[in-house]
Write a protein that holds these residues in place. Structure first.
Motif, PDB file in Angstrom:
ATOM      1  N   UNK A  36     -10.359   5.506  -2.558  1.00 10.75           N
ATOM      2  CA  UNK A  36     -10.877   4.010  -1.417  1.00 10.75           C
ATOM      3  C   UNK A  36      -9.304   3.320  -1.217  1.00 10.75           C
ATOM      4  N   UNK A  37      -8.449   3.925  -2.352  1.00 10.29           N
ATOM      5  CA  UNK A  37      -7.238   3.569  -2.237  1.00 10.29           C
ATOM      6  C   UNK A  37      -6.323   4.690  -0.415  1.00 10.29           C
ATOM      7  N   UNK A  38      -7.394   5.584  -0.414  1.00 12.42           N
ATOM      8  CA  UNK A  38      -6.806   6.402   1.057  1.00 12.42           C
ATOM      9  C   UNK A  38      -7.675   5.854   2.015  1.00 12.42           C
ATOM     10  N   UNK A  39      -8.760   5.515   1.723  1.00 11.10           N
ATOM     11  CA  UNK A  39      -9.267   4.729   3.070  1.00 11.10           C
ATOM     12  C   UNK A  39      -8.921   3.495   3.605  1.00 11.10           C
ATOM     13  N   UNK A  40      -8.730   2.485   2.558  1.00  9.68           N
ATOM     14  CA  UNK A  40      -7.885   0.900   3.051  1.00  9.68           C
ATOM     15  C   UNK A  40      -6.889   1.086   2.935  1.00  9.68           C
ATOM     16  N   UNK A  41      -5.892   2.015   3.219  1.00 11.56           N
ATOM     17  CA  UNK A  41      -4.825   2.818   4.402  1.00 11.56           C
ATOM     18  C   UNK A  41      -5.129   3.222   5.454  1.00 11.56           C
ATOM     19  N   UNK A  42      -5.356   4.232   5.737  1.00 12.46           N
ATOM     20  CA  UNK A  42      -5.351   5.063   6.436  1.00 12.46           C
ATOM     21  C   UNK A  42      -7.069   4.548   7.120  1.00 12.46           C
ATOM     22  N   UNK A  43      -8.103   3.964   7.172  1.00  7.14           N
ATOM     23  CA  UNK A  43      -8.801   3.783   7.474  1.00  7.14           C
ATOM     24  C   UNK A  43      -9.101   1.873   8.391  1.00  7.14           C
ATOM     25  N   UNK A  44      -8.476   1.997   7.543  1.00  8.60           N
ATOM     26  CA  UNK A  44      -8.820   0.236   7.392  1.00  8.60           C
ATOM     27  C   UNK A  44      -7.121  -0.387   8.820  1.00  8.60           C
ATOM     28  N   UNK A  45      -7.786  -1.644   8.665  1.00  8.91           N
ATOM     29  CA  UNK A  45      -7.018  -2.114   9.359  1.00  8.91           C
ATOM     30  C   UNK A  45      -5.481  -2.449   8.921  1.00  8.91           C
ATOM     31  N   UNK A  46      -4.727  -2.656   9.567  1.00  4.10           N
ATOM     32  CA  UNK A  46      -2.912  -2.704   7.986  1.00  4.10           C
ATOM     33  C   UNK A  46      -3.192  -3.833   7.498  1.00  4.10           C
ATOM     34  N   UNK A  47      -3.618  -4.616   9.762  1.00 11.04           N
ATOM     35  CA  UNK A  47      -3.961  -6.364   8.636  1.00 11.04           C
ATOM     36  C   UNK A  47      -4.756  -7.088   7.792  1.00 11.04           C
ATOM     37  N   UNK A  48      -5.995  -6.010   7.453  1.00 11.01           N
ATOM     38  CA  UNK A  48      -6.603  -6.582   6.945  1.00 11.01           C
ATOM     39  C   UNK A  48      -6.360  -6.137   4.717  1.00 11.01           C
ATOM     40  N   UNK A  49      -4.919  -5.870   4.998  1.00 17.70           N
ATOM     41  CA  UNK A  49      -4.842  -4.889   3.883  1.00 17.70           C
ATOM     42  C   UNK A  49      -4.641  -6.670   2.598  1.00 17.70           C
ATOM     43  N   UNK A  50      -4.204  -7.524   3.420  1.00 11.41           N
ATOM     44  CA  UNK A  50      -3.589  -8.313   2.206  1.00 11.41           C
ATOM     45  C   UNK A  50      -5.178  -9.499   2.081  1.00 11.41           C
ATOM     46  N   UNK A  51      -6.800  -9.074   2.554  1.00 13.35           N
ATOM     47  CA  UNK A  51      -7.830  -9.304   2.505  1.00 13.35           C
ATOM     48  C   UNK A  51      -9.078  -8.107   1.709  1.00 13.35           C
ATOM     49  N   UNK A  52      -7.685  -7.417   1.006  1.00 16.89           N
ATOM     50  CA  UNK A  52      -8.373  -6.000  -0.182  1.00 16.89           C
ATOM     51  C   UNK A  52      -8.372  -6.268  -1.208  1.00 16.89           C
ATOM     52  N   UNK A  53      -9.332  -5.353  -2.334  1.00 18.84           N
ATOM     53  CA  UNK A  53      -9.744  -6.240  -2.808  1.00 18.84           C
ATOM     54  C   UNK A  53     -10.250  -4.580  -3.586  1.00 18.84           C
ATOM     55  N   UNK A  54      -9.696  -3.209  -4.128  1.00 20.65           N
ATOM     56  CA  UNK A  54     -10.028  -2.225  -5.058  1.00 20.65           C
ATOM     57  C   UNK A  54     -10.504  -2.300  -6.824  1.00 20.65           C
ATOM     58  N   UNK A  55     -11.970  -1.930  -6.475  1.00 22.65           N
ATOM     59  CA  UNK A  55     -11.618  -2.081  -8.484  1.00 22.65           C
ATOM     60  C   UNK A  55     -12.841  -0.770  -8.653  1.00 22.65           C
ATOM     61  N   UNK A  56     -11.653  -0.888  -9.718  1.00 28.23           N
ATOM     62  CA  UNK A  56     -11.587   0.551 -10.485  1.00 28.23           C
ATOM     63  C   UNK A  56     -12.012   0.463 -11.820  1.00 28.23           C
ATOM     64  N   UNK A  57     -13.768   0.564 -12.589  1.00 30.32           N
ATOM     65  CA  UNK A  57     -13.312   0.436 -14.211  1.00 30.32           C
ATOM     66  C   UNK A  57     -12.918  -0.781 -14.645  1.00 30.32           C
ATOM     67  N   UNK A  59     -10.309  -2.164 -13.310  1.00 33.60           N
ATOM     68  CA  UNK A  59      -9.061  -2.784 -13.004  1.00 33.60           C
ATOM     69  C   UNK A  59      -9.557  -3.023 -11.869  1.00 33.60           C
ATOM     70  N   UNK A  60      -8.502  -3.985 -10.693  1.00 36.10           N
ATOM     71  CA  UNK A  60      -8.896  -4.995  -9.650  1.00 36.10           C
ATOM     72  C   UNK A  60      -7.628  -4.753  -8.853  1.00 36.10           C
ATOM     73  N   UNK A  61      -7.520  -3.924  -7.985  1.00 34.38           N
ATOM     74  CA  UNK A  61      -5.935  -4.052  -7.429  1.00 34.38           C
ATOM     75  C   UNK A  61      -5.912  -5.131  -6.071  1.00 34.38           C
ATOM     76  N   UNK A  62      -5.142  -5.413  -5.521  1.00 38.23           N
ATOM     77  CA  UNK A  62      -4.990  -6.526  -3.845  1.00 38.23           C
ATOM     78  C   UNK A  62      -4.233  -5.902  -3.358  1.00 38.23           C
TER      79      UNK A  62
END
Length: 82
Positions: A36-57, A59-62
């Motif tokens: 999920x983290x690799x997809x967020x960084x490598x495949x999504x537009x860099x400008x979209x990072x501020x509007x992303x969240x990864x949830x695992x268990x 934990x939530x990372x934004x």
């Protein structure tokens, strides 16, 4: 920060893309937090990072937290060549 993160645990990625007047939400499921983290960084537009969240268990990372996890020394997957 990532001491509680199990890289192999399933994860979900939420992303809000687009301008204020034309936003679209996207949702993705991954078999591991590392993917999920690799997809967020490598495949999504860099400008979209501020509007992303990864949830695992529990934990939530934004935004920049996702970037920090990707850059972490213990990140288990091969990173894209820069």
């Amino acid at each position: 920060m990532n001491a509680a993160l199990d890289w192999a645990e399933p994860a979900e990625l939420y992303a809000v893309l687009g301008a204020f007047h034309a936003r679209s939400a996207q949702y993705f499921r991954f078999s591991s937090a590392a993917e999920a983290i690799r997809f967020a960084i490598e495949d999504m537009p860099a400008a979209a990072l501020r509007g992303m969240a990864v949830e695992s268990g529990d934990n939530r990372y934004e935004g920049q937290q996702i970037r920090a996890l990707y850059d972490a020394q213990d990140y288990p997957l091969e990173r894209a060549k820069r």
